[in-house]
Design an enzyme around this catalytic site. Structure first.
Site, mmCIF file in Angstrom:
data_model
loop_
_atom_site.group_PDB
_atom_site.id
_atom_site.type_symbol
_atom_site.label_atom_id
_atom_site.label_comp_id
_atom_site.label_asym_id
_atom_site.label_seq_id
_atom_site.Cartn_x
_atom_site.Cartn_y
_atom_site.Cartn_z
ATOM 1 N N ARG A 67 -4.574 10.233 -11.503
ATOM 2 C CA ARG A 67 -4.469 10.567 -10.073
ATOM 3 C C ARG A 67 -5.874 10.678 -9.472
ATOM 4 N NH1 ARG A 67 -3.697 15.650 -8.900
ATOM 5 N NH2 ARG A 67 -1.968 15.957 -10.338
ATOM 6 N N TYR A 69 -1.976 -1.210 15.298
ATOM 7 C CA TYR A 69 -0.845 -1.446 14.399
ATOM 8 C C TYR A 69 0.217 -0.370 14.676
ATOM 9 C CZ TYR A 69 1.811 -1.640 10.075
ATOM 10 O OH TYR A 69 2.825 -1.723 9.158
ATOM 11 N N ASP A 87 -10.470 -0.128 11.880
ATOM 12 C CA ASP A 87 -9.505 -0.802 11.010
ATOM 13 C C ASP A 87 -9.887 -2.284 11.006
ATOM 14 O OD1 ASP A 87 -7.303 -2.190 9.962
ATOM 15 O OD2 ASP A 87 -5.867 -0.694 10.662
ATOM 16 N N LYS A 146 -2.947 -7.059 3.015
ATOM 17 C CA LYS A 146 -3.106 -8.252 3.838
ATOM 18 C C LYS A 146 -4.106 -9.224 3.206
ATOM 19 C CE LYS A 146 -0.298 -5.745 6.214
ATOM 20 N NZ LYS A 146 -0.665 -4.918 7.342
HETATM 21 C C1 LIG Z 1 -0.416 -3.613 7.801
HETATM 22 C C2 LIG Z 1 -1.442 -2.861 8.534
HETATM 23 C C3 LIG Z 1 -1.652 -1.497 8.301
HETATM 24 C C4 LIG Z 1 -0.786 -0.717 7.325
HETATM 25 O O1 LIG Z 1 -0.965 -1.151 6.017
HETATM 26 P P1 LIG Z 1 0.195 -1.113 4.876
HETATM 27 O O2 LIG Z 1 -0.502 -1.660 3.703
HETATM 28 O O3 LIG Z 1 1.324 -1.954 5.378
HETATM 29 O O4 LIG Z 1 0.596 0.306 4.729
HETATM 30 C C5 LIG Z 1 -2.665 -0.873 8.991
HETATM 31 N N1 LIG Z 1 -3.433 -1.533 9.880
HETATM 32 C C6 LIG Z 1 -3.247 -2.841 10.142
HETATM 33 C C7 LIG Z 1 -4.123 -3.527 11.127
HETATM 34 C C8 LIG Z 1 -2.258 -3.539 9.481
HETATM 35 O O5 LIG Z 1 -2.065 -4.838 9.753
#
Ligand SMILES: *Cc1c(COP(=O)(O)O)cnc(C)c1O
Length: 391
Positions: free
Chosen positions: A51, A103, A174, A199
């Protein structure tokens, strides 16, 4: 030695751990263990319990920190787990300014979980608004996505970083949409970078992961305490999958971007398509700033068609391109933001941001561009607007 990003996807600069261990294995091993033996009381191998830390996760964190030129990166079980953990550095009464076009899951987290814990949010269009007007005595951070999801608006990171410094605020970016391959917000003055590793970093639509990267020692320390306490660190096998994905980050990003340009060109020639949002279109609002702060425009694009019926028709009748949530993988995907990624955003806000039921988002993959265009063209041409049906 300063390595190019393509090399950093495969090698770690100061690799003190790998040379004499792991039997010379080229692929970093998966340490599928929950716990670690201690040689004696008061001594540790550096690993106590998974963890807190695991060698495979640590390796991945080092790679991601190096790609973003950060001091530390922490790997979480998803992008949302990363953002949730990050929000623990704030306390009740703190105020954050965030982009209006975020998002949808981030908006859901802020409005439903963080707000309940006493954190206040103001959402504005950070690409255009005068952010300074919204700073209050209790403001602690500015949280942006650039390009935004799904409207592809671009914020000048350096400009906002200067403002954040002036008011002693954290700038959180982000960076999921461009990935570290095309953009490095820490180099432009941001304090914290977020990634949904699900992604582009993972890149194969097969694993969830998330990252928080920082170049501040104090924030790294706080986050290390949070990850071991809340327990949302990335599992060893998933860490290995993301490590493997990152090996091809550069060639995937280049190829997908090449395809995106070709698809944009096709969509612009299509009379039933009203608008195409892609920062790489020369002469459009965000082209110059994108060129200044990023090394590419990426492979995310959004387009608006003439009716909601046509939008739904396209989602039903593409044969190659699946109608699915998510982005950044080798497979091209079409998303319907108003019922998928942004379904939980208040309707008036969603429409004010331009996310109507005529808007489709496309994550362009690495297939042959002509095949993708033929698929889209078939879906668009087979719609009879007069009859409102398939012909
Ligand atoms: C998909 C996404 C998230 C969230 O990520 P997960 O891996 O699906 O939890 C956050 N910010 C952006 C810009 C995203 O495309």
């Amino acid at each position: 030695m300063s390595l190019d990003i393509n090399t950093k996807c495969l090698h770690i600069e100061e690799d003190e751990e790998n040379d004499c261990k792991h039997y010379g294995s080229i692929s970093f091993p998966i340490y599928q263990t929950a716990t670690y033996e201690h040689p004696e009381v008061g001594k540790s191998t550096g690993f106590d319990y998974s963890r807190l830390q695991n060698p495979t996760r640590k390796r991945l964190e080092k790679v991601v920190a190096s790609l973003e030129n950060g001091l530390d990166a922490l790997a979480f079980s998803s992008g949302m787990a990363a953002i949730t953990a990050l929000m623990e550095i704030f306390k009740p009464g703190d105020h954050l300014i965030t982009d209006a076009d975020l998002y949808g899951g981030s908006i859901r987290l802020f409005d439903n979980i963080n707000a309940k814990n006493g954190i206040e949010f103001t959402r504005i269009d950070c690409s255009r608004a005068d952010i300074e007007c919204y700073i209050k005595d209790n403001t602690k951070a500015i949280y942006i996505e650039t390009p935004t999801n799904p409207m592809m608006r671009v914020t000048d990171i350096e400009e906002v970083a200067k403002l954040a410094k002036k008011h002693n605020l954290l700038l959180i970016v982000d960076n999921t949409f461009l990935s570290p391959y095309f953009q490095n917000p820490l180099n432009l003055g941001a304090d914290i970078v977020i990634h949904s590793g699900t992604k582009f970093l993972g890149g194969h639509n097969d694993t969830l992961a998330g990252f928080v990267v920082t170049n501040r020692e104090d924030i790294s320390e706080k986050l290390r305490f949070i990850i071991k306490t809340v327990g949302s660190g990335l599992a060893p096998f998933d860490s290995w999958l993301i490590l493997r994905g990152i090996k091809t980050l550069g060639i995937r990003m280049e190829r997908a971007q090449e395809n995106a340009f070709k698809i944009v060109k096709y969509l612009q020639s299509e009379p039933k398509v009203k608008n195409v949002y892609y920062p790489g279109i020369d002469g459009t609002e965000y082209y110059e700033i994108s060129k200044r702060q990023a090394r590419g425009f990426g492979s995310m694009l959004t387009f608006e068609v003439e009716s909601a019926e046509l939008a739904k028709h396209i989602l039903k009748f593409t044969k190659l391109i699946p109608f699915a949530e998510s982005l950044g993988g080798v497979e091209t995907l079409l998303t319907y933001p108003c019922t998928q990624t942004h379904a939980d955003v208040p309707e008036n806000e969603r429409i004010a941001n331009g996310i109507t039921d005529c808007v489709l988002r496309m994550s362009v993959g690495i297939e042959d561009a002509e095949d993708l265009i033929a698929d889209l063209k078939y879906a668009i041409d087979s719609y009879d607007g007069y009859l409102g049906q398939h012909i």
